[in-house]
Design a protein around this motif. Structure first.
Motif, PDB file in Angstrom:
ATOM      1  N   GLY A 158      48.100  13.345  26.953  1.00 13.37           N
ATOM      2  CA  GLY A 158      47.586  13.762  25.968  1.00 13.37           C
ATOM      3  C   GLY A 158      46.082  14.456  26.087  1.00 13.37           C
ATOM      4  O   GLY A 158      45.404  13.860  26.939  1.00 13.37           O
ATOM      5  N   ARG A 159      45.948  15.223  25.294  1.00 10.97           N
ATOM      6  CA  ARG A 159      44.570  15.919  25.323  1.00 10.97           C
ATOM      7  C   ARG A 159      43.920  16.117  23.759  1.00 10.97           C
ATOM      8  O   ARG A 159      44.653  16.397  23.053  1.00 10.97           O
ATOM      9  N   GLN A 160      42.711  15.884  23.713  1.00 12.52           N
ATOM     10  CA  GLN A 160      42.057  15.954  22.279  1.00 12.52           C
ATOM     11  C   GLN A 160      41.644  17.341  22.181  1.00 12.52           C
ATOM     12  O   GLN A 160      41.227  18.003  23.019  1.00 12.52           O
ATOM     13  N   GLU A 161      42.048  18.013  20.798  1.00 13.58           N
ATOM     14  CA  GLU A 161      41.530  19.200  20.625  1.00 13.58           C
ATOM     15  C   GLU A 161      41.079  19.441  19.186  1.00 13.58           C
ATOM     16  O   GLU A 161      41.360  18.367  18.354  1.00 13.58           O
ATOM     17  N   ILE A 162      40.739  20.544  18.800  1.00 17.13           N
ATOM     18  CA  ILE A 162      39.930  20.548  17.396  1.00 17.13           C
ATOM     19  C   ILE A 162      40.704  21.577  16.806  1.00 17.13           C
ATOM     20  O   ILE A 162      40.626  22.774  17.585  1.00 17.13           O
ATOM     21  N   HIS A 163      41.386  21.574  15.852  1.00 15.18           N
ATOM     22  CA  HIS A 163      41.957  22.731  15.139  1.00 15.18           C
ATOM     23  C   HIS A 163      41.737  22.586  13.720  1.00 15.18           C
ATOM     24  O   HIS A 163      42.121  21.511  13.103  1.00 15.18           O
ATOM     25  N   ASP A 164      41.571  23.714  12.821  1.00 15.40           N
ATOM     26  CA  ASP A 164      41.494  23.565  11.361  1.00 15.40           C
ATOM     27  C   ASP A 164      40.176  22.595  11.183  1.00 15.40           C
ATOM     28  O   ASP A 164      40.516  21.809   9.965  1.00 15.40           O
ATOM     29  N   GLY A 165      39.401  22.302  11.890  1.00 10.99           N
ATOM     30  CA  GLY A 165      38.311  21.300  11.551  1.00 10.99           C
ATOM     31  C   GLY A 165      38.844  19.781  11.805  1.00 10.99           C
ATOM     32  O   GLY A 165      38.126  18.908  11.351  1.00 10.99           O
ATOM     33  N   GLU A 167      40.269  16.880  14.616  1.00  7.62           N
ATOM     34  CA  GLU A 167      40.522  16.393  15.866  1.00  7.62           C
ATOM     35  C   GLU A 167      42.058  15.777  16.265  1.00  7.62           C
ATOM     36  O   GLU A 167      42.365  14.922  15.114  1.00  7.62           O
ATOM     37  N   ILE A 168      42.542  16.624  17.010  1.00  4.83           N
ATOM     38  CA  ILE A 168      44.175  16.110  17.050  1.00  4.83           C
ATOM     39  C   ILE A 168      44.399  15.659  18.676  1.00  4.83           C
ATOM     40  O   ILE A 168      43.691  16.186  19.362  1.00  4.83           O
ATOM     41  N   THR A 169      45.273  14.752  18.631  1.00  7.57           N
ATOM     42  CA  THR A 169      45.863  14.621  20.166  1.00  7.57           C
ATOM     43  C   THR A 169      47.026  15.440  20.295  1.00  7.57           C
ATOM     44  O   THR A 169      47.995  15.110  19.796  1.00  7.57           O
ATOM     45  N   VAL A 170      46.880  16.286  21.502  1.00  8.98           N
ATOM     46  CA  VAL A 170      48.134  17.186  21.725  1.00  8.98           C
ATOM     47  C   VAL A 170      48.788  16.544  23.172  1.00  8.98           C
ATOM     48  O   VAL A 170      48.021  16.528  24.116  1.00  8.98           O
ATOM     49  N   ILE A 171      50.001  16.415  22.877  1.00  7.13           N
ATOM     50  CA  ILE A 171      50.893  15.735  24.211  1.00  7.13           C
ATOM     51  C   ILE A 171      51.782  16.926  24.608  1.00  7.13           C
ATOM     52  O   ILE A 171      52.757  17.598  23.996  1.00  7.13           O
ATOM     53  N   PRO A 172      51.619  17.394  25.918  1.00  9.81           N
ATOM     54  CA  PRO A 172      52.788  18.428  26.500  1.00  9.81           C
ATOM     55  C   PRO A 172      53.931  17.616  26.861  1.00  9.81           C
ATOM     56  O   PRO A 172      53.753  16.395  27.031  1.00  9.81           O
ATOM     57  N   ILE A 173      54.951  18.549  26.530  1.00 14.30           N
ATOM     58  CA  ILE A 173      56.285  18.075  26.969  1.00 14.30           C
ATOM     59  C   ILE A 173      57.038  18.991  27.795  1.00 14.30           C
ATOM     60  O   ILE A 173      56.638  20.088  27.951  1.00 14.30           O
ATOM     61  N   SER A 174      57.912  18.451  28.577  1.00 17.03           N
ATOM     62  CA  SER A 174      58.659  19.522  29.501  1.00 17.03           C
ATOM     63  C   SER A 174      60.078  18.833  29.894  1.00 17.03           C
ATOM     64  O   SER A 174      60.351  17.801  29.579  1.00 17.03           O
ATOM     65  N   LEU A 175      61.230  19.654  30.067  1.00 17.19           N
ATOM     66  CA  LEU A 175      62.420  19.276  30.343  1.00 17.19           C
ATOM     67  C   LEU A 175      63.098  20.359  31.427  1.00 17.19           C
ATOM     68  O   LEU A 175      62.666  21.493  31.213  1.00 17.19           O
ATOM     69  N   ASP A 176      63.336  19.759  32.629  1.00 17.41           N
ATOM     70  CA  ASP A 176      63.720  20.784  33.694  1.00 17.41           C
ATOM     71  C   ASP A 176      65.472  20.904  33.345  1.00 17.41           C
ATOM     72  O   ASP A 176      65.959  19.837  32.828  1.00 17.41           O
ATOM     73  N   ARG A 177      65.717  21.881  33.935  1.00 18.84           N
ATOM     74  CA  ARG A 177      67.264  22.362  33.721  1.00 18.84           C
ATOM     75  C   ARG A 177      68.038  21.259  34.201  1.00 18.84           C
ATOM     76  O   ARG A 177      69.191  20.695  33.383  1.00 18.84           O
TER      77      ARG A 177
END
Length: 183
Positions: A158-165, A167-177
């Motif tokens: 996860g990474r911390q980001e600021i959106h619309d004032g 602070e949120i933690t955004v977690i990247p996800i992935s799925l391989d074929r």
């Protein structure tokens, strides 16, 4: 009998189709539902002008696809594919949101959620022929994170980001074929 779909196949009941101009106002109303704003980077109420600018940009962008999810012929959600790289490694990102209020009123939230995820993953790998599907989920959205794992998505750091004032933690996800869950 209500709920009896006779000889209808599942593929006729749950469909993704290209979004059209007729879907624009529905998409905006669903996107602005409180439950959808709480689990999105963009948490403010989106105005009509902002939404129109988005629609004008995405409908002609070759790296994007906007699809409407139909449940029993009724528009019930949106799936977006973006950052499509169709030359070379064939990857792309995705997201979706549902008509949470309408589906809840009909008692169809969970089945619709499962169906739209299944349809979106199938579309990514079978129609767009991606090798890898990526996305993001907010850390506090534990229910979606659980569902993503059920569909075999893998979480990154996860990474911390600021959106619309906020602070949120955004977690990247992935799925391989090769790891996708088949029907």
């Amino acid at each position: 009998m209500p709920g009896d779909h006779g000889n209808e196949s599942e593929s006729e009941r749950y469909v993704l189709r290209d979004a059209t101009e007729d879907d624009v106002n529905l998409m905006l109303s669903w996107r602005n539902q409180e439950v959808n704003r709480q689990v999105s980077k963009t948490s403010h109420v989106i105005g009509a002008d902002e939404h129109r600018r988005w629609w004008s940009a995405v409908r002609t962008d070759p790296t994007r696809r906007v699809l409407t999810y139909l449940r029993d012929g009724v528009p019930a959600g949106v799936v977006t594919f973006f950052d499509l790289r169709l030359d070379g490694p064939r990857t792309g990102s995705w997201g979706f949101y549902l008509d949470a209020d309408g589906l809840a009123e009909r008692g169809e939230t969970l089945p619709a959620w499962l169906e739209v995820m299944r349809e979106a993953v199938d579309h990514a790998f079978d129609v767009l022929t991606l090798n890898r599907l990526e996305g993001e989920v907010l850390a506090h959205n534990t229910v979606v994170r659980q569902m993503n794992r059920r569909f075999r998505f893998v979480e990154g750091d996860g990474r911390q980001e600021i959106h619309d004032g906020r602070e949120i933690t955004v977690i990247p996800i992935s799925l391989d074929r090769a790891n996708r869950r088949r029907r």
